[in-house]
Design a protein around this motif. Structure first.
Motif, PDB file in Angstrom:
ATOM      1  N   LEU A   1       0.997  -0.933   0.547  1.00 47.00           N
ATOM      2  CA  LEU A   1       0.482  -0.230   0.190  1.00 47.00           C
ATOM      3  C   LEU A   1       1.064   1.259   0.001  1.00 47.00           C
ATOM      4  CD1 LEU A   1      -2.396   1.748   0.778  1.00 47.00           C
ATOM      5  CD2 LEU A   1      -2.584   1.261   2.942  1.00 47.00           C
ATOM      6  N   GLN A   2       1.750   1.357   0.822  1.00 45.92           N
ATOM      7  CA  GLN A   2       3.252   2.163   1.154  1.00 45.92           C
ATOM      8  C   GLN A   2       3.474   2.902  -0.488  1.00 45.92           C
ATOM      9  OE1 GLN A   2       7.138   1.756   3.191  1.00 45.92           O
ATOM     10  NE2 GLN A   2       5.994   4.377   4.276  1.00 45.92           N
ATOM     11  N   GLY A   3       4.175   1.661  -1.108  1.00 46.00           N
ATOM     12  CA  GLY A   3       4.511   1.672  -2.698  1.00 46.00           C
ATOM     13  C   GLY A   3       3.330   2.389  -3.371  1.00 46.00           C
ATOM     14  N   TYR A   4       1.859   1.981  -3.558  1.00 48.91           N
ATOM     15  CA  TYR A   4       1.507   2.539  -4.028  1.00 48.91           C
ATOM     16  C   TYR A   4       0.898   4.725  -4.002  1.00 48.91           C
ATOM     17  CZ  TYR A   4      -0.417  -2.066  -5.592  1.00 48.91           C
ATOM     18  OH  TYR A   4      -0.328  -3.005  -5.947  1.00 48.91           O
ATOM     19  N   LEU A   5       1.429   4.559  -2.953  1.00 55.06           N
ATOM     20  CA  LEU A   5       0.842   5.620  -2.641  1.00 55.06           C
ATOM     21  C   LEU A   5       2.253   6.729  -2.697  1.00 55.06           C
ATOM     22  CD1 LEU A   5      -0.838   5.310   1.120  1.00 55.06           C
ATOM     23  CD2 LEU A   5      -2.568   6.079  -1.277  1.00 55.06           C
ATOM     24  N   THR A   6       3.146   6.084  -2.343  1.00 52.17           N
ATOM     25  CA  THR A   6       4.810   7.102  -3.062  1.00 52.17           C
ATOM     26  C   THR A   6       4.669   6.845  -4.157  1.00 52.17           C
ATOM     27  OG1 THR A   6       5.478   4.592  -2.243  1.00 52.17           O
ATOM     28  CG2 THR A   6       5.389   6.623  -0.461  1.00 52.17           C
ATOM     29  N   GLY A   7       4.602   6.388  -5.195  1.00 52.33           N
ATOM     30  CA  GLY A   7       4.447   6.387  -6.315  1.00 52.33           C
ATOM     31  C   GLY A   7       6.003   5.205  -6.694  1.00 52.33           C
ATOM     32  N   ALA A   8       6.213   4.205  -5.821  1.00 52.21           N
ATOM     33  CA  ALA A   8       7.112   2.955  -5.712  1.00 52.21           C
ATOM     34  C   ALA A   8       6.932   1.834  -5.410  1.00 52.21           C
ATOM     35  CB  ALA A   8       8.108   3.625  -4.467  1.00 52.21           C
ATOM     36  N   THR A   9       5.766   1.779  -7.507  1.00 53.08           N
ATOM     37  CA  THR A   9       5.233   0.367  -6.331  1.00 53.08           C
ATOM     38  C   THR A   9       5.441  -0.725  -6.250  1.00 53.08           C
ATOM     39  OG1 THR A   9       3.090  -0.756  -8.242  1.00 53.08           O
ATOM     40  CG2 THR A   9       4.876  -0.184  -9.330  1.00 53.08           C
ATOM     41  N   ARG A  10       5.259  -1.891  -5.772  1.00 51.13           N
ATOM     42  CA  ARG A  10       5.977  -3.063  -5.144  1.00 51.13           C
ATOM     43  C   ARG A  10       5.408  -4.189  -6.178  1.00 51.13           C
ATOM     44  NH1 ARG A  10       8.813  -3.968  -0.136  1.00 51.13           N
ATOM     45  NH2 ARG A  10       9.101  -1.633   0.745  1.00 51.13           N
ATOM     46  N   VAL A  11       4.377  -3.742  -7.284  1.00 53.83           N
ATOM     47  CA  VAL A  11       3.776  -4.776  -8.529  1.00 53.83           C
ATOM     48  C   VAL A  11       3.888  -3.769  -9.614  1.00 53.83           C
ATOM     49  CG1 VAL A  11       1.656  -6.324  -9.083  1.00 53.83           C
ATOM     50  CG2 VAL A  11       2.366  -5.248  -6.874  1.00 53.83           C
ATOM     51  N   PRO A  12       5.057  -4.658 -10.106  1.00 56.45           N
ATOM     52  CA  PRO A  12       5.604  -4.171 -11.178  1.00 56.45           C
ATOM     53  C   PRO A  12       4.623  -3.857 -12.979  1.00 56.45           C
ATOM     54  CG  PRO A  12       6.914  -6.435 -10.514  1.00 56.45           C
ATOM     55  CD  PRO A  12       5.722  -6.302 -10.211  1.00 56.45           C
ATOM     56  N   GLY A  13       4.037  -2.629 -13.364  1.00 58.38           N
ATOM     57  CA  GLY A  13       3.179  -2.102 -14.102  1.00 58.38           C
ATOM     58  C   GLY A  13       1.954  -1.469 -13.292  1.00 58.38           C
ATOM     59  N   VAL A  14       1.692  -1.492 -11.837  1.00 60.34           N
ATOM     60  CA  VAL A  14       0.192  -1.713 -11.439  1.00 60.34           C
ATOM     61  C   VAL A  14       1.134  -0.258 -10.402  1.00 60.34           C
ATOM     62  CG1 VAL A  14      -1.564  -2.229  -9.982  1.00 60.34           C
ATOM     63  CG2 VAL A  14      -0.126  -4.125 -11.426  1.00 60.34           C
ATOM     64  N   ASP A  15       0.215   1.174 -10.995  1.00 62.14           N
ATOM     65  CA  ASP A  15      -0.013   1.600 -10.253  1.00 62.14           C
ATOM     66  C   ASP A  15      -1.615   1.730  -9.685  1.00 62.14           C
ATOM     67  OD1 ASP A  15       2.517   2.993 -10.403  1.00 62.14           O
ATOM     68  OD2 ASP A  15       2.586   3.429 -12.408  1.00 62.14           O
ATOM     69  N   ALA A  16      -1.864   3.028  -8.336  1.00 66.51           N
ATOM     70  CA  ALA A  16      -2.703   3.346  -7.841  1.00 66.51           C
ATOM     71  C   ALA A  16      -3.181   4.337  -8.430  1.00 66.51           C
ATOM     72  CB  ALA A  16      -2.855   3.772  -5.798  1.00 66.51           C
ATOM     73  N   VAL A  17      -4.236   4.393  -9.258  1.00 67.72           N
ATOM     74  CA  VAL A  17      -4.706   6.229 -10.114  1.00 67.72           C
ATOM     75  C   VAL A  17      -6.326   6.203  -9.931  1.00 67.72           C
ATOM     76  CG1 VAL A  17      -5.179   7.413 -12.083  1.00 67.72           C
ATOM     77  CG2 VAL A  17      -3.503   5.719 -11.509  1.00 67.72           C
ATOM     78  N   PRO A  18      -6.487   7.345  -9.131  1.00 68.34           N
ATOM     79  CA  PRO A  18      -5.966   8.111  -8.065  1.00 68.34           C
ATOM     80  C   PRO A  18      -4.874   7.186  -7.025  1.00 68.34           C
ATOM     81  CG  PRO A  18      -7.738   9.246  -8.198  1.00 68.34           C
ATOM     82  CD  PRO A  18      -8.025   7.469  -8.917  1.00 68.34           C
ATOM     83  N   GLY A  19      -3.929   8.246  -6.609  1.00 68.53           N
ATOM     84  CA  GLY A  19      -3.408   7.498  -5.637  1.00 68.53           C
ATOM     85  C   GLY A  19      -1.750   7.873  -5.381  1.00 68.53           C
ATOM     86  N   LYS A  20      -1.535   7.366  -6.775  1.00 68.35           N
ATOM     87  CA  LYS A  20       0.421   7.292  -7.354  1.00 68.35           C
ATOM     88  C   LYS A  20       1.325   8.749  -6.856  1.00 68.35           C
ATOM     89  CE  LYS A  20       3.748   6.250 -10.728  1.00 68.35           C
ATOM     90  NZ  LYS A  20       3.677   6.064 -11.996  1.00 68.35           N
ATOM     91  N   GLY A  21       1.786   8.753  -6.086  1.00 66.77           N
ATOM     92  CA  GLY A  21       2.516  10.289  -5.603  1.00 66.77           C
ATOM     93  C   GLY A  21       1.554  10.629  -4.823  1.00 66.77           C
TER      94      GLY A  21
END
Length: 330
Positions: free
Chosen positions: A138-158
């Motif tokens: 979850l932290q990775g999605y919110l900081t923009g450093a995803t731990r799941v390759p190719g998957v971002d949270a939108v909104p949420g990233k960064g």
């Protein structure tokens, strides 16, 4: 400057009230807290509880956010094992996009429900074991450093929505310390390990990008009223509500049932839950909370304003703010 004060709001559905009136009361509570300089209001995820209306936490935050201006709002907490980390990142990323700089995300690993409700949520019984990994995902999605390759949270990233670890045990304390996150202890209902957990958290804390030094939020109950008699009457109503809610097994509420449950053993359990409770007038609660802050070694207090009525909770919010204005911060 007083110690930061915050509120934990369960959006209680009082006797004779509806979910709609409960949510309206939560709006009024947040507005009153904003008016009196509280730092934040958090809402707790619970399910299948007829007296609590905060199950859809992110939806409630969005509603309250639209009717407040500056106060921080968040989850205290989201029970992360009930959800996919990506879903929570998207929800709270959306909230941060709507209310920039005002959103918190507290995370717990308890079910917030019973076994049948866990099934209804389609929760994996082993999901709590993955809590540390899910927090990092979850932290990775919110900081923009995803731990799941190719998957971002939108909104949420960064969005960098700040995370808080909630707990009532040593597990939460050591996890918060290892990840360098703020730690909120649920001493408003599970007080036994408060001192040990806070001491371990402070001793083991590792600085992180989010936080460079330990930060402790301690939960405490407050029942403030204009007279000692009114405060004691509110306390008795709260004890009855807790007894029926926890031990009534779905029976219709009555004072007679509540008193019977309290006499049969619920009273001991309710008393333990309310160990850290400030009861009294404005002049009485300030010194109590100052002493509690020192005992808990807390940087911030998060208060559950306990009263059987909306009016009582709103008055308690005001009286506490006035009381703490007179107590210097350490």
């Amino acid at each position: 400057m007083r110690i930061p004060l915050s509120i934990l709001d369960l959006a209680p559905i009082a006797r004779g009230e509806t979910a709609g009136s409960s949510i309206a009361a939560s709006v009024a509570l947040a507005q009153r807290a904003e008016e009196h300089g509280y730092a934040r209001v958090w809402y707790a995820e619970h399910h299948n509880m007829p007296s609590i209306a905060s199950s859809a936490t992110s939806v409630l935050i969005a509603h309250v956010g639209a009717q407040t201006r500056t106060i921080r709002l968040g989850a205290g907490g989201v029970m992360l094992p009930n959800h996919a980390p990506l879903t929570i990142a998207e929800q709270f990323g959306t909230l941060e996009a709507m209310y920039p700089g005002r959103i918190d995300l507290g995370l717990g690993r308890a079910p917030g429900s019973d076994q049948n409700t866990m099934y209804a949520l389609r929760r994996d019984p082993n999901s709590a074991d993955r809590f540390p990994q899910d927090v990092l995902e979850l932290q990775g999605y919110l900081t923009g450093a995803t731990r799941v390759p190719g998957v971002d949270a939108v909104p949420g990233k960064g969005s960098d929505v700040p995370l808080y670890i909630l707990g009532s045990s040593m597990f939460g304390a050591t996890l918060a310390a290892a990840l360098g996150l703020p730690f909120a202890f649920a001493s408003h209902f599970a007080p036994r390990l408060l001192a040990n957990a806070v001491a371990a958290y402070r001793q083991e804390f590792q600085p992180s990008e989010q936080l460079d030094r330990p930060y402790v939020i301690a939960g405490v109950n407050v029942i403030a009223a204009d007279t000692p008699a009114a405060a004691q009457a509110n306390l008795e109503a709260v004890r009855r509500n807790l007894a029926v809610g926890l031990f009534g097994r779905g029976q219709s509420y009555s004072d007679e049932l509540a008193d019977q449950l309290l006499a049969q053993g619920a009273g001991h359990h309710v008393g333990q839950m309310l160990t850290h409770t400030a009861v009294g007038t404005r002049d009485q609660i300030g010194p109590y909370l100052d002493e509690f802050r020192r005992f808990a070694d807390a940087d911030e207090l998060i208060v559950a304003h306990q009263s059987a009525t909306t009016e009582g909770r709103l008055r308690s919010v005001t009286l506490l703010a006035e009381a703490m204005d007179a107590v210097p911060a350490a």
